[in-house]
Scaffold this motif. Structure first.
Motif, PDB file in Angstrom:
ATOM      1  N   HIS A   1      -3.219   9.601   3.815  1.00 51.40           N
ATOM      2  CA  HIS A   1      -3.679   9.075   2.535  1.00 51.40           C
ATOM      3  C   HIS A   1      -4.198   7.642   2.665  1.00 51.40           C
ATOM      4  N   LEU A   2      -3.482   6.824   3.416  1.00 50.68           N
ATOM      5  CA  LEU A   2      -3.849   5.408   3.553  1.00 50.68           C
ATOM      6  C   LEU A   2      -4.818   5.158   4.698  1.00 50.68           C
ATOM      7  N   GLN A   3      -5.036   6.186   5.538  1.00 53.96           N
ATOM      8  CA  GLN A   3      -5.923   6.068   6.700  1.00 53.96           C
ATOM      9  C   GLN A   3      -5.454   4.954   7.629  1.00 53.96           C
TER      10      GLN A   3
ATOM     11  N   ARG B   1       0.830  -1.208   0.000  1.00 56.16           N
ATOM     12  CA  ARG B   1       0.000   0.000   0.000  1.00 56.16           C
ATOM     13  C   ARG B   1       0.865   1.260   0.000  1.00 56.16           C
ATOM     14  N   VAL B   2       1.919   1.249   0.804  1.00 54.47           N
ATOM     15  CA  VAL B   2       2.823   2.401   0.845  1.00 54.47           C
ATOM     16  C   VAL B   2       3.537   2.565  -0.494  1.00 54.47           C
ATOM     17  N   MET B   3       3.996   1.463  -1.060  1.00 52.81           N
ATOM     18  CA  MET B   3       4.695   1.506  -2.347  1.00 52.81           C
ATOM     19  C   MET B   3       3.784   2.058  -3.438  1.00 52.81           C
ATOM     20  N   ALA B   4       2.547   1.606  -3.461  1.00 51.91           N
ATOM     21  CA  ALA B   4       1.600   2.084  -4.468  1.00 51.91           C
ATOM     22  C   ALA B   4       1.298   3.563  -4.262  1.00 51.91           C
ATOM     23  N   GLY B   5       1.131   3.967  -3.002  1.00 52.57           N
ATOM     24  CA  GLY B   5       0.840   5.369  -2.712  1.00 52.57           C
ATOM     25  C   GLY B   5       1.957   6.292  -3.170  1.00 52.57           C
ATOM     26  N   LEU B   6       3.195   5.886  -2.919  1.00 51.02           N
ATOM     27  CA  LEU B   6       4.336   6.695  -3.348  1.00 51.02           C
ATOM     28  C   LEU B   6       4.470   6.726  -4.863  1.00 51.02           C
ATOM     29  N   THR B   7       4.270   5.575  -5.498  1.00 49.46           N
ATOM     30  CA  THR B   7       4.421   5.491  -6.948  1.00 49.46           C
ATOM     31  C   THR B   7       3.412   6.376  -7.664  1.00 49.46           C
ATOM     32  N   LEU B   8       2.202   6.450  -7.143  1.00 52.39           N
ATOM     33  CA  LEU B   8       1.136   7.188  -7.820  1.00 52.39           C
ATOM     34  C   LEU B   8       0.986   8.623  -7.334  1.00 52.39           C
ATOM     35  N   ALA B   9       1.781   9.031  -6.337  1.00 49.28           N
ATOM     36  CA  ALA B   9       1.691  10.400  -5.833  1.00 49.28           C
ATOM     37  C   ALA B   9       2.144  11.380  -6.914  1.00 49.28           C
ATOM     38  N   GLU B  10       1.337  12.396  -7.153  1.00 46.93           N
ATOM     39  CA  GLU B  10       1.664  13.369  -8.196  1.00 46.93           C
ATOM     40  C   GLU B  10       2.942  14.137  -7.866  1.00 46.93           C
ATOM     41  N   THR B  11       3.195  14.358  -6.561  1.00 49.76           N
ATOM     42  CA  THR B  11       4.382  15.101  -6.152  1.00 49.76           C
ATOM     43  C   THR B  11       5.658  14.288  -6.274  1.00 49.76           C
TER      44      THR B  11
END
Length: 244
Positions: free
Chosen positions: A132-134, A111-121
């Protein structure tokens, strides 16, 4: 063709189809559903080897409740961020997370890896990841420590000395080469076993076959990773120069 969300019974039929080794397209045909629906359902809920119908159904209900609780009272939909539709991005992130879990990455780390990969920043702080992940900051801390130890994320110092976590362009190269190194170690260990068991041993012959196959795989991974790295670097240089 029926629409709407999958029922619990349909999820159980998906699980049975996976257990029987059926392809997603065949499972979808039997449910009279699009193949993309079945693929997304499986990948966002652990992948083909870890999919469980009841767990998937409960997870979907939890996601639906979170969306209802987070929906503003106004009927007007929230505008997209950076031209991206929020709900579409959220669903895709769940699918991407499921694929990472299917490769063997633990769920929270995925979940963390996906969140970082898809973060626009391109980077997020621990606090931003938790929001973001709650999830709790402790869960994020454990996940980033794991990912960092495996070379899957980077760290950089942000404003107010807050550490930011990033996924750089080299992450997948490092992942592939790390897999190649692990495979090479297995090759070496298998060949040690050949010497211990003796050349005439059937078990030794079996180990030698394993070593030959994995040796080829390890060399192929390294070679392909290096070639891909050079191609991507050349592409980045030509893009930055404005030439083709």
């Amino acid at each position: 063709m029926p629409g709407g969300r999958l029922t619990q019974q349909e999820r159980r039929r998906i699980a049975l189809g996976l257990a029987d080794g059926l392809a997603y397209a065949e499972i979808a045909r039997r449910l009279d559903r699009p193949a993309s629906t079945v693929t997304r359902e499986v990948m966002r809920n652990g992948g083909p080897t870890a999919y469980r119908a009841d767990l998937a159904h409960r997870a979907t209900e939890r996601r639906a409740r979170r969306r209802r609780q987070g929906t503003p009272q106004r009927t007007q939909a929230r505008p997209p961020v950076h031209g991206r539709e929020r709900e579409a991005v959220r669903e895709y992130e769940e699918t991407f997370t499921g694929v990472l879990v299917a490769t063997g990455l633990p769920a929270m780390m995925a979940r963390v890896m996906a969140g970082l990969t898809l973060a626009e920043t391109g980077s997020l702080t621990a606090a931003e990841l938790a929001r973001h992940l709650q999830v709790s900051p402790a869960s994020v801390s454990k996940a980033v420590a794991f990912l960092d130890s495996h070379g899957l994320i980077g760290r950089e110092r942000g404003e107010r000395r807050h550490e930011r976590y990033t996924v750089d362009d080299e992450v997948w190269f490092r992942t592939i080469t790390a897999t190649a190194r692990s495979t090479a170690q297995l090759v070496e260990t298998a060949r040690q076993g050949v010497g211990v068991l003796g050349a005439r041993s059937r078990a030794a012959a079996r180990l030698e076959d394993i070593a030959r196959v994995l040796d080829f795989v390890s060399e192929s991974l390294n070679r392909t990773a290096m070639e891909a790295r050079e191609i991507l670097r050349t592409h980045a240089e030509t893009t930055s120069d404005g030439t083709t």
